[in-house]
Design a protein around this motif. Structure first.
Motif, PDB file in Angstrom:
ATOM      1  N   PRO A 157       0.829  -1.216   0.000  1.00 55.34           N
ATOM      2  CA  PRO A 157       0.000   0.000   0.000  1.00 55.34           C
ATOM      3  C   PRO A 157       0.864   1.268   0.000  1.00 55.34           C
ATOM      4  N   ALA A 158       0.428   2.218  -0.810  1.00 53.48           N
ATOM      5  CA  ALA A 158       1.127   3.506  -0.927  1.00 53.48           C
ATOM      6  C   ALA A 158       0.086   4.610  -0.956  1.00 53.48           C
ATOM      7  N   SER A 159       0.449   5.772  -0.443  1.00 56.75           N
ATOM      8  CA  SER A 159      -0.452   6.928  -0.441  1.00 56.75           C
ATOM      9  C   SER A 159      -0.484   7.547  -1.825  1.00 56.75           C
ATOM     10  N   PRO A 160      -1.660   7.906  -2.316  1.00 61.14           N
ATOM     11  CA  PRO A 160      -1.708   8.638  -3.585  1.00 61.14           C
ATOM     12  C   PRO A 160      -1.042  10.003  -3.421  1.00 61.14           C
ATOM     13  N   ILE A 161      -0.284  10.418  -4.418  1.00 57.35           N
ATOM     14  CA  ILE A 161       0.365  11.729  -4.361  1.00 57.35           C
ATOM     15  C   ILE A 161      -0.678  12.821  -4.169  1.00 57.35           C
TER      16      ILE A 161
END
Length: 166
Positions: free
Chosen positions: A45-49
């Motif tokens: 999981p990664a945060s949307p820019i």
């Protein structure tokens, strides 16, 4: 042509700068290819820019450690350059909101190529009114030679500098 919303600005007016804490030279003189033991970070999981940038003048995530996974759309490493990489969300991860940004600049000596998908970890901060990740803890190349997002047309003149952000 401009890649995405706010991912490229007129020289000297950067939307966002990510500083790398790796101690590497930003002039690209050392051949430091990103990668290593964090390779397993790819796909996590990664945060949307766009959510890191937010639609207000400052990020809603100041002080938080975040992961971002995005495509390298510009490489400016070497003498007399910006000393880093522009990254942009993959098209399927963009929010379609003109009030938010899909791109960031990473100031780093770690090498990645245009088209690479990278996973970056760092702390969200504001510097001179711009959202950034500082320090950058890691940059990992997850995939190489991918397709670039579709470029957006920039029409000049603009009514205001703020109009360049959309």
């Amino acid at each position: 042509m401009v890649h995405g919303r706010r991912s490229v600005r007129i020289p000297g007016i950067l939307l966002c700068v990510l500083f790398c804490a790796d101690g590497a030279s930003s002039d690209g003189s050392a051949d430091k290819r990103a990668g290593g033991p964090e390779q397993s970070a790819c796909g996590l999981p990664a945060s949307p820019i766009s959510s890191i940038q937010g639609s207000a003048s400052a990020s809603p995530d100041i002080g938080k450690a975040v992961d971002v996974e995005a495509i390298v759309v510009g490489r400016f490493q070497g003498p007399d350059t910006l000393g880093g990489l522009f990254i942009e969300e993959e098209p399927q991860d963009q929010d379609g909101n003109d009030a938010t940004s899909e791109g960031l600049f990473i100031h780093t000596g770690l090498l990645a190529s245009v088209g690479d998908l990278v996973h970056v970890r760092g702390d969200v901060a504001e510097f001179k009114g711009q959202t950034e990740l500082h320090p950058v803890r890691s940059l990992v190349v997850c995939r190489t030679e991918g397709a670039l997002p579709i470029a957006k047309e920039l029409r000049l003149p603009v009514v205001s500098v703020e109009a360049l952000g959309a």
